[in-house]
Design an enzyme around this catalytic site. Structure first.
Site, PDB file in Angstrom:
ATOM      1  CB  SER A   1      -0.937  -0.066   1.197  1.00  0.00           C
ATOM      2  OG  SER A   1      -2.127   0.582   0.904  1.00  0.00           O
TER       3      SER A   1
ATOM      4  CE  LYS B   1       0.040   5.197  -1.934  1.00  0.00           C
ATOM      5  NZ  LYS B   1      -0.939   4.526  -2.710  1.00  0.00           N
TER       6      LYS B   1
ATOM      7  CD1 TRP C   1      -7.917   3.043  -2.179  1.00  0.00           C
ATOM      8  CD2 TRP C   1      -9.581   4.189  -3.156  1.00  0.00           C
ATOM      9  NE1 TRP C   1      -7.823   4.346  -1.772  1.00  0.00           N
ATOM     10  CE2 TRP C   1      -8.833   5.076  -2.348  1.00  0.00           C
ATOM     11  CE3 TRP C   1     -10.673   4.688  -3.869  1.00  0.00           C
ATOM     12  CZ2 TRP C   1      -9.138   6.428  -2.226  1.00  0.00           C
ATOM     13  CZ3 TRP C   1     -10.978   6.047  -3.737  1.00  0.00           C
ATOM     14  CH2 TRP C   1     -10.215   6.896  -2.931  1.00  0.00           C
TER      15      TRP C   1
ATOM     16  CG  HIS D   1      -5.667  -2.616   0.373  1.00  0.00           C
ATOM     17  ND1 HIS D   1      -4.902  -2.270  -0.717  1.00  0.00           N
ATOM     18  CD2 HIS D   1      -5.197  -1.874   1.413  1.00  0.00           C
ATOM     19  CE1 HIS D   1      -4.014  -1.357  -0.352  1.00  0.00           C
ATOM     20  NE2 HIS D   1      -4.173  -1.097   0.936  1.00  0.00           N
TER      21      HIS D   1
HETATM   22  C1  GCU Z   1      -5.477   4.707   1.604  1.00  0.00           C
HETATM   23  C2  GCU Z   1      -4.892   5.466   0.448  1.00  0.00           C
HETATM   24  C3  GCU Z   1      -4.035   4.570  -0.440  1.00  0.00           C
HETATM   25  C4  GCU Z   1      -3.044   3.825   0.389  1.00  0.00           C
HETATM   26  C5  GCU Z   1      -3.716   3.108   1.526  1.00  0.00           C
HETATM   27  C6  GCU Z   1      -2.774   2.423   2.518  1.00  0.00           C
HETATM   28  O1  GCU Z   1      -6.430   3.809   1.135  1.00  0.00           O
HETATM   29  O2  GCU Z   1      -5.941   6.065  -0.269  1.00  0.00           O
HETATM   30  O3  GCU Z   1      -3.358   5.336  -1.413  1.00  0.00           O
HETATM   31  O4  GCU Z   1      -2.313   2.926  -0.415  1.00  0.00           O
HETATM   32  O5  GCU Z   1      -4.459   4.030   2.285  1.00  0.00           O
HETATM   33  O6  GCU Z   1      -1.608   2.753   2.595  1.00  0.00           O
HETATM   34  O7  GCU Z   1      -3.259   1.584   3.273  1.00  0.00           O
END
Ligand code: GCU
Length: 430
Positions: A269, A273, A360, A410
């Site tokens: 997540s 990144k 998402w 997720h």
């Molecule tokens: C939120 C956010 C995402 C991210 C995620 C996470 O959903 O919008 O961009 O990847 O949190 O880090 O759990």
């Protein structure tokens, strides 16, 4: 009376605009493939002067530095150089961890040559039975090292954390109840059984994940005299988390039990990144893995499917550099997209994972980034990717680029870890 009431209303309105509420009430993610707009991705193999990149030398000397700079300046912000040597302190270690199967080391990494803060605690497990040095997986965690396993010897983090009752966080601090609460996401036994070490650190040790104008965490160390916060092209929190991963790598280079040529960086997540940005910048990472990293990670911004650039920048204003706001609801103006982030990792192997219910994060956009990074991998003489269409569910594709879309949402699961270990075995010749 009348004036002060209107003033209050105006103040409330300004407050909600600042907190992103007004814009976010209106945000409806697009989950309809037919509504994905037409877009033209920048070509990773065309230089900004229009020339085509047809050899490795031009890629390495011209195009790669060009893309690296564009992504730094426009997306994550520039990363500063390390301020002198780091200091390490082995706070705890044992040769009899996890029922005698593992070596455990807890190493404090001080980010500056002379101060006690900021610092990051690394937790490292190594398979006891394996010949040393061992290959290693490193990933940051969301709620402290003590959450990845119920091992009572893991130091309980004392850092600030986001409030979360399920994780036993009280007044923004971990408690004994927090131990092991993220264990399902860390297949420690599987990783050790396969002969790999695992290292992790709490991402909030590097930069606490809230928008405080960069007063805490690592950013202040690098501010120039009189500078209040990073400039529009300087790093945000994702840049900082990636920097922390590189400092962990600095430590691995000093540890004789770890094979520094075989370190894979993995993240989920927002931390996916960060692992991508770490792997893109720091060529010491032999493999880079992104788990469900989505918008601002592996997914293409120009598709505008699920989370978008504008939405992520408003809700998480501290993650990217300020320049990234230029592209809010304006993705076509981007001079780069995230296939180019993956291309920066070439020719080193990279693996991107999606989950089918995680719309998402735009699974297809994550797949397409890998696909459109492939020409760079091919130019550099690797096997490339191998897929042209999204694979079936739970069927990993493994070239030099790897990808899977798994059943479920997720999360990080044993299925994901098994794929990463298979991919690493393949590339480490194991
Ligand atoms: C939120 C956010 C995402 C991210 C995620 C996470 O959903 O919008 O961009 O990847 O949190 O880090 O759990």
């Amino acid at each position: 009376m009348h004036t002060s009431k209107s003033l209050i209303l105006v103040l409330i309105l300004i407050g909600s605009i600042q907190s992103g509420m007004v814009a976010e009430q209106k945000f409806e993610p697009n989950y309809d493939e037919s509504k994905v707009p037409d877009y033209t991705l920048p070509d990773p193999l065309i230089l900004s002067n229009g020339d085509k990149v047809i050899d490795t030398k031009t890629w390495n000397e011209k195009r790669r530095p060009e893309i690296l700079k564009l992504i730094a300046d426009q997306v994550y912000g520039k990363t500063p150089a390390r301020p002198g040597p780091l200091r390490y302190q082995v706070v705890e270690s044992s040769d009899e961890a996890l029922g005698g199967n593992a070596i455990r080391k807890q190493v404090r990494v001080f980010f500056t040559p002379d101060k006690a803060e900021p610092k990051m605690d690394l937790l490292i497990y190594l398979p006891k039975a394996a010949d040393k040095p061992v290959p290693l997986m490193i990933g940051l965690n969301f709620y402290g090292n003590h959450t990845i396993h119920s091992d009572p010897e893991i130091l309980l983090s004392e850092s600030w954390m986001r409030q979360n009752d399920d994780k036993g966080i009280v007044d923004n601090r971990a408690t004994e109840k927090s131990r092991g609460t993220s264990a399902s996401r860390w297949s420690v036994d599987l990783i050790l059984d396969r002969g790999y070490g695992l290292a992790t650190a709490y991402y909030g040790d590097i930069d606490p994940d809230f928008d405080d104008g960069f007063k805490n965490g690592i950013h202040p160390v690098f501010l120039k005299d009189g500078q209040e916060k990073p400039a529009p092209d300087e790093w945000g929190s994702i840049g900082a988390w990636a920097y922390g991963l590189s400092r962990a790598m600095d430590y691995f280079e000093e540890d004789e039990d770890i094979n520094q040529e075989q370190v894979a960086v993995m993240g989920h997540s927002r931390l996916g990144k960060s692992s991508l940005w770490a792997g893109a910048q720091d060529e010491r990472f032999a493999i880079t893995i992104s788990n469900d990293s989505g918008c601002g990670g592996a997914a293409l911004s120009m598709r505008r499917f699920g989370e978008t650039v504008g939405r992520i920048n408003r809700v998480f204003p501290h993650w990217f550099c300020d320049n990234f706001n230029t592209y809010n609801e304006n993705e076509d103006a981007l001079p780069v997209d995230h296939h180019m982030l993956i291309a920066l990792i070439a020719p080193r192997p990279a693996y991107v994972a999606s989950a089918v219910d995680d719309r998402w994060a735009d699974p297809k956009g994550e797949f397409l980034s890998v696909l459109h990074a492939e020409p760079v991998y091919k130019l550099l003489g690797t096997s490339g990717f191998g897929a042209t269409e999204m694979p079936e569910l739970d069927q990993p594709v493994m070239g030099t680029l790897g990808y899977h879309i798994r059943t479920g949402g997720h999360n990080v699961t044993d299925f994901d870890w098994k794929a990463y270990l298979d991919f690493a075995d393949e590339h480490f010749g194991r």
